[in-house]
Motif scaffolding. Structure first.
Motif, mmCIF file in Angstrom:
data_model
loop_
_atom_site.group_PDB
_atom_site.id
_atom_site.type_symbol
_atom_site.label_atom_id
_atom_site.label_comp_id
_atom_site.label_asym_id
_atom_site.label_seq_id
_atom_site.Cartn_x
_atom_site.Cartn_y
_atom_site.Cartn_z
ATOM 1 N N UNK A 1 38.971 26.339 -17.618
ATOM 2 C CA UNK A 1 37.661 25.710 -17.493
ATOM 3 C C UNK A 1 36.856 25.964 -18.763
ATOM 4 N N UNK A 2 35.798 25.178 -18.928
ATOM 5 C CA UNK A 2 34.916 25.382 -20.072
ATOM 6 C C UNK A 2 34.072 26.635 -19.921
ATOM 7 N N UNK A 3 33.728 26.971 -18.680
ATOM 8 C CA UNK A 3 32.947 28.175 -18.396
ATOM 9 C C UNK A 3 33.446 28.785 -17.096
ATOM 10 N N UNK A 4 33.396 30.114 -17.016
ATOM 11 C CA UNK A 4 33.841 30.802 -15.808
ATOM 12 C C UNK A 4 32.830 31.877 -15.417
ATOM 13 N N UNK A 5 32.866 32.249 -14.144
ATOM 14 C CA UNK A 5 32.174 33.443 -13.664
ATOM 15 C C UNK A 5 33.199 34.557 -13.577
ATOM 16 N N UNK B 1 42.076 16.895 -14.582
ATOM 17 C CA UNK B 1 40.956 17.289 -15.441
ATOM 18 C C UNK B 1 39.678 16.734 -14.823
ATOM 19 N N UNK B 2 38.854 17.634 -14.251
ATOM 20 C CA UNK B 2 37.738 17.220 -13.417
ATOM 21 C C UNK B 2 36.400 17.701 -13.970
ATOM 22 N N UNK B 3 35.330 17.063 -13.491
ATOM 23 C CA UNK B 3 33.980 17.602 -13.630
ATOM 24 C C UNK B 3 33.737 18.584 -12.498
ATOM 25 N N UNK C 1 33.843 20.787 -17.541
ATOM 26 C CA UNK C 1 35.198 20.327 -17.278
ATOM 27 C C UNK C 1 36.095 21.505 -16.889
ATOM 28 N N UNK C 2 37.052 21.224 -16.006
ATOM 29 C CA UNK C 2 38.023 22.227 -15.581
ATOM 30 C C UNK C 2 39.283 21.522 -15.121
ATOM 31 N N UNK C 3 40.373 22.278 -15.027
ATOM 32 C CA UNK C 3 41.644 21.739 -14.547
ATOM 33 C C UNK C 3 41.855 22.213 -13.123
ATOM 34 N N UNK C 4 41.758 21.283 -12.202
ATOM 35 C CA UNK C 4 41.903 21.587 -10.777
ATOM 36 C C UNK C 4 43.312 21.242 -10.305
ATOM 37 N N UNK C 5 43.830 22.088 -9.402
ATOM 38 C CA UNK C 5 45.104 21.808 -8.749
ATOM 39 C C UNK C 5 44.810 21.075 -7.445
ATOM 40 N N UNK D 1 44.560 21.008 -25.913
ATOM 41 C CA UNK D 1 43.226 20.827 -25.358
ATOM 42 C C UNK D 1 43.295 21.046 -23.853
ATOM 43 N N UNK D 2 42.210 21.509 -23.279
ATOM 44 C CA UNK D 2 42.172 21.773 -21.845
ATOM 45 C C UNK D 2 42.621 20.564 -21.032
ATOM 46 N N UNK D 3 42.279 19.382 -21.504
ATOM 47 C CA UNK D 3 42.658 18.167 -20.785
ATOM 48 C C UNK D 3 44.164 17.917 -20.806
ATOM 49 N N UNK D 4 44.882 18.638 -21.666
ATOM 50 C CA UNK D 4 46.335 18.461 -21.789
ATOM 51 C C UNK D 4 47.108 19.579 -21.094
ATOM 52 N N UNK D 5 46.528 20.147 -20.045
ATOM 53 C CA UNK D 5 47.195 21.238 -19.319
ATOM 54 C C UNK D 5 48.553 20.818 -18.776
ATOM 55 N N UNK D 6 48.673 19.568 -18.370
ATOM 56 C CA UNK D 6 49.975 19.100 -17.878
ATOM 57 C C UNK D 6 51.057 19.262 -18.945
#
Length: 321
Positions: free
Chosen positions: A94-98, A17-19, A2-6, A297-302
């Motif tokens: 995001x849950x994971x990053x590079x 909040x996307x896959x 999961x990640x927060x996309x603009x 929570x990441x899903x609550x970025x808004x």
């Protein structure tokens, strides 16, 4: 993952909040499981279409802390399991990053993930302001705008560590106590830009040695007026806009005016690690307290963005995957 996309430039409805595809480490990169991601005004600026220095994200966020779960070819500085923190690594919501290894620092065992994530952007910025841009000396008087915010609280503490005194400006009475707890000698409550006369009075009638102002154009003139002869004006933060065209010959009292940019403080991996180590040492010694205002929570970025834009928050805001 999961990640927060603009999805577009605009209001908080631009955040979704996307896959997303699982990241894969490339040459001199690692994959990090994100434990906490910092929320910063530059993220809001990016969402509004005001990104700077080529920062044009699809996934927002640049700051956080977590644990290395994969190392790419050529990586010798980090191993799987290492706890790390970073600043200016895009796509941190995001849950994971590079992350490139050049942007990572190791986190001491004594410092938890939330504190590490909350300290990086604002802690290193405060370090820049008080040790590099204007090295505070014992006896100096500083005016700190937004004194109850994450940056203002850290900046106040570093100024005090260096022997200076602090006049903290906050927007409401509810923020006075937290500014004083950080060490502010005086607190001015003001939301309209009417603070200069009081700042001059509190500094013995001479004006302050340095003012740190990231509050936008409404405070610019007041900050000029609050300075003493040969004082220093540290202007920062592009999101709220600049003061407009400026006639340099109109500047009063032989003041020095500059625009402080975070990356000039940590423009090499060596500087990033050295200054982060110093920051972590202050925290471990109990000399610097990182105030975490709220976690989402990441899903609550808004909701996190709405809270930050309201200017009603104190301390650092974090997103937790």
């Amino acid at each position: 993952m999961k990640a927060v996309r603009m999805t577009h430039v605009g209001d908080v409805d631009a955040l979704e909040y996307y896959d997303e595809a699982e990241p894969k480490a490339g040459e001199n990169q690692v994959v990090v499981e994100v434990a906490a991601a910092g929320v910063n005004f530059m993220d809001i600026g990016a969402r509004r279409g005001m990104a700077s220095r080529g920062y044009k994200p699809s996934i927002l966020g640049v700051e956080g802390a977590g644990r290395v779960i994969e190392v790419g070819p050529g990586v010798t500085e980090f191993n799987v399991g290492d706890r790390v923190a970073w600043v200016f690594v895009p796509s941190s919501y995001a849950e994971r990053i590079v992350a490139p290894v050049s942007s990572l620092v190791k986190v001491p065992d004594e410092i938890d993930d939330k504190t590490a994530a909350a300290a990086m952007m604002q802690g290193l910025t405060a370090s820049h302001f008080a040790t590099d841009f204007y090295p505070v000396q014992p006896g100096d008087v500083a005016l700190v705008h937004a004194g109850a915010g994450g940056l203002g609280l850290l900046l106040t503490q570093i100024i005090k560590l260096r022997g200076g005194s602090v006049i903290s400006r906050v927007s409401s009475e509810s923020k006075v106590a937290i500014a004083k707890e950080a060490g502010a000698d005086h607190v001015i409550v003001d939301s309209e830009g009417n603070f200069a006369v009081e700042a001059v009075r509190l500094s013995g009638g001479e004006g302050v040695h340095v003012v740190y102002d990231g509050s936008g154009p409404t405070t610019f003139q007041g900050s000029l007026d609050a300075l003493r002869r040969s004082g220093t004006f540290c202007w920062y933060g592009p999101v709220l806009g600049g003061p407009g065209a400026l006639d340099i010959m109109s500047l009063p009292k032989s003041i020095k005016l500059g625009y402080a940019v975070f990356l000039d403080h940590v423009h090499t991996p060596e500087l990033l690690r050295a200054r982060s180590e110093n920051l972590f040492q202050w925290i471990q010694n109990g000399e610097l307290k990182v105030n975490i205002g709220n976690t989402y929570h990441l899903s609550d970025a808004r909701q996190a963005h709405v809270a930050m834009e309201s200017r009603a928050t104190t301390g650092k805001l974090l997103l937790m995957p």
